[in-house]
Motif scaffolding. Structure first.
Motif, short mmCIF file in Angstrom:
data_model
loop_
_atom_site.label_atom_id
_atom_site.label_comp_id
_atom_site.label_asym_id
_atom_site.label_seq_id
_atom_site.Cartn_x
_atom_site.Cartn_y
_atom_site.Cartn_z
N SER A 111 1.10 -1.32 -0.30
CA SER A 111 -0.11 -0.12 0.23
C SER A 111 0.83 1.10 0.00
O SER A 111 1.98 1.54 -0.83
CB SER A 111 -0.66 -0.12 1.34
N LYS A 112 0.87 2.35 1.51
CA LYS A 112 1.87 3.57 0.89
C LYS A 112 2.59 3.41 1.59
O LYS A 112 3.90 4.07 0.99
CB LYS A 112 0.15 4.76 1.54
N GLU A 113 2.57 2.40 2.70
CA GLU A 113 3.62 2.61 3.67
C GLU A 113 5.51 1.52 3.03
O GLU A 113 4.83 0.64 2.42
CB GLU A 113 4.09 2.16 5.19
N ASP A 114 5.97 2.21 2.69
CA ASP A 114 7.49 1.22 1.87
C ASP A 114 8.42 0.95 2.55
O ASP A 114 9.47 0.62 2.46
CB ASP A 114 8.10 2.80 0.98
N VAL A 179 3.66 -16.44 -10.89
CA VAL A 179 4.67 -15.88 -9.56
C VAL A 179 4.32 -17.37 -8.91
O VAL A 179 3.26 -18.60 -8.31
CB VAL A 179 4.17 -14.81 -8.76
N ASP A 180 5.51 -17.56 -7.74
CA ASP A 180 4.93 -19.00 -7.24
C ASP A 180 5.11 -18.48 -5.66
O ASP A 180 4.55 -19.05 -4.88
CB ASP A 180 6.44 -19.91 -7.06
N LEU A 181 5.12 -17.36 -5.17
CA LEU A 181 4.67 -16.70 -3.65
C LEU A 181 4.10 -15.11 -3.92
O LEU A 181 4.88 -14.50 -5.20
CB LEU A 181 6.30 -16.65 -3.15
N ILE A 182 3.40 -14.93 -2.91
CA ILE A 182 2.79 -13.66 -2.78
C ILE A 182 3.46 -13.15 -1.71
O ILE A 182 3.26 -13.89 -0.92
CB ILE A 182 1.60 -13.61 -2.84
N VAL A 183 3.72 -11.92 -1.36
CA VAL A 183 4.28 -11.06 -0.63
C VAL A 183 3.43 -10.11 0.17
O VAL A 183 3.25 -9.17 -1.15
CB VAL A 183 5.43 -10.82 -0.41
N LEU A 184 3.00 -9.97 0.98
CA LEU A 184 2.63 -8.72 1.16
C LEU A 184 3.08 -7.70 2.47
O LEU A 184 2.99 -7.60 3.31
CB LEU A 184 0.65 -9.31 2.37
N ALA A 185 3.54 -7.01 1.68
CA ALA A 185 4.46 -5.98 2.73
C ALA A 185 4.02 -4.63 2.90
O ALA A 185 4.08 -3.94 2.45
CB ALA A 185 5.51 -5.55 1.43
N ARG A 186 3.03 -5.31 3.68
CA ARG A 186 2.51 -3.58 4.67
C ARG A 186 0.75 -3.75 3.15
O ARG A 186 0.80 -1.92 3.45
CB ARG A 186 3.12 -3.16 4.84
N TYR A 187 0.44 -4.70 2.15
CA TYR A 187 -0.62 -4.42 1.61
C TYR A 187 -1.75 -3.77 2.80
O TYR A 187 -2.65 -5.54 3.28
CB TYR A 187 -0.56 -5.33 0.58
N MET A 188 -2.95 -3.10 3.02
CA MET A 188 -3.58 -3.13 4.05
C MET A 188 -5.08 -2.95 3.58
O MET A 188 -5.31 -2.24 3.66
CB MET A 188 -3.36 -1.16 4.74
N GLN A 189 -5.00 -4.39 2.91
CA GLN A 189 -6.09 -4.98 2.94
C GLN A 189 -6.64 -6.64 2.82
O GLN A 189 -5.54 -6.90 3.04
CB GLN A 189 -6.28 -4.82 0.89
N ILE A 190 -7.56 -6.84 3.30
CA ILE A 190 -7.56 -8.14 3.81
C ILE A 190 -7.95 -9.03 2.42
O ILE A 190 -8.77 -8.54 1.55
CB ILE A 190 -8.64 -8.37 4.35
N VAL A 191 -6.85 -9.73 2.24
CA VAL A 191 -7.38 -10.63 0.78
C VAL A 191 -8.41 -11.84 1.43
O VAL A 191 -8.83 -11.88 1.75
CB VAL A 191 -5.91 -11.25 0.53
N SER A 192 -9.32 -12.16 -0.26
CA SER A 192 -10.66 -13.08 -0.54
C SER A 192 -9.59 -14.28 -0.42
O SER A 192 -8.73 -14.72 -0.72
CB SER A 192 -11.59 -12.45 -1.27
N PRO A 193 -10.84 -15.23 0.24
CA PRO A 193 -10.56 -16.77 -0.60
C PRO A 193 -10.45 -16.80 -1.65
O PRO A 193 -9.35 -17.81 -1.37
CB PRO A 193 -12.07 -17.64 0.56
#
Length: 299
Positions: A111-114, A179-193
């Protein structure tokens, strides 16, 4: 900067051309290590590292990570996988083999925080994250110029409560098969099923508290209100339970009554970036085995 690195790729080192890793989990029983070692020896492989762990010798689970060298690995790998199935069936193994010359492909969501994104890019640029960063996806455009300076594609997909479903569908289209891997690097959203299921145990999130304390939003404010003396961060795999997935890595730092919420956030950023980078590194090095809602990490 090397053109291969600038394009999001790390060059394949000479030893990686003939090295692979095997990960195994199965019910514990006598003879597993001997069977695996004998099999690899029969096929001309040389074991260069081996780690194993059993939860309980009497009816527990057994976990094993083996690195081995084999000449003409690419030509022999399919045959090894086929031949090993007889041993896997005998011991009821969940197993896989990962050749090191096939780099894992990462997508980073931010998101915004880097700070976490910057740490990952720094470590990747230095060669400490031996992977390919295929893309960065963000619901804000703020970091496009910085990310693209590394030669990495940047996709800006705005997310609002009304467009969340459409935005996630666009993300899935970008990610599918790439992609093989997803990294949520302060991604401020709830991901769905819908996003979690195809990437089960392949989405790593950094949560800015020492789980299971302070689940959900504004954990530093929660910690301040509680008057904690230690704050921390937790990297974990994402499941449908908010901040409840298998924990990979955690770290902490002492704080005091003098630290307000802003100071806690400042201290926490350093912990977050280090913890997330460790977890991502361990995943791409095939050091993590998941059992139920726990992890075994060979590090």
């Amino acid at each position: 900067m090397d053109t291969h690195i600038k394009a999001g790729l790390q060059p394949v080192k000479e030893y990686q051309q003939h090295r692979a890793r095997m990960l195994i989990s199965c019910p514990d029983s006598p003879g597993i290590v001997a069977a695996v070692s004998h099999f690899l020896h029969q096929h001309g492989a040389n074991i260069v590292q081996s780690d194993q762990y059993t939860m309980d010798p009497e009816g527990g689970m057994f976990f094993m990570r083996v690195e081995f060298d084999l000449n003409d690995l690419s030509g022999k790998l399919m045959g090894i996988k086929s031949d090993f199935q007889e041993i896997a069936d005998k011991f009821q193994m969940d197993w896989n083999i990962f050749p090191l010359n096939e780099k894992k492909k990462l997508a980073i969501l931010v998101s915004k925080e880097d700070h976490c994104l910057v740490e990952l890019l720094w470590q990747w640029q230095a060669g400490d994250l031996d992977a390919e960063i295929s893309m960065v996806i963000s619901n804000h455009a703020d970091m496009r110029e910085y990310v693209e300076s590394f030669g990495i594609p940047y996709h800006h997909i705005p997310v609002t409560p009304d467009t969340k479903k459409e935005a996630e569908q666009r993300q899935l289209e970008l990610l599918n098969g790439k992609v093989d891997l997803i990294v949520l690097a302060r991604y401020m959203q709830i991901v769905s099923p819908a996003l979690i299921e195809p990437y089960r145990n392949r989405i790593i999130n950094i949560h800015h508290s020492f789980l299971p304390a302070f689940v959900g939003g504004k954990p530093y404010a929660q910690a301040y209100d509680r008057g904690v003396k230690i704050i921390g961060a937790t990297a974990h795999y994402v499941t449908e339970e908010l901040d409840g997935g298998p924990i990979i890595e955690q770290d902490v730092q002492r704080v005091s009554h003098r630290d307000n919420v802003s100071e806690l956030k400042r201290i926490g950023r350093t912990i977050e970036r280090v913890v997330l980078a460790r977890a991502v590194k361990w995943h791409i090095e095939d050091r993590i085995l998941v059992h139920q809602n726990k992890t075994v990490v060979f590090n």
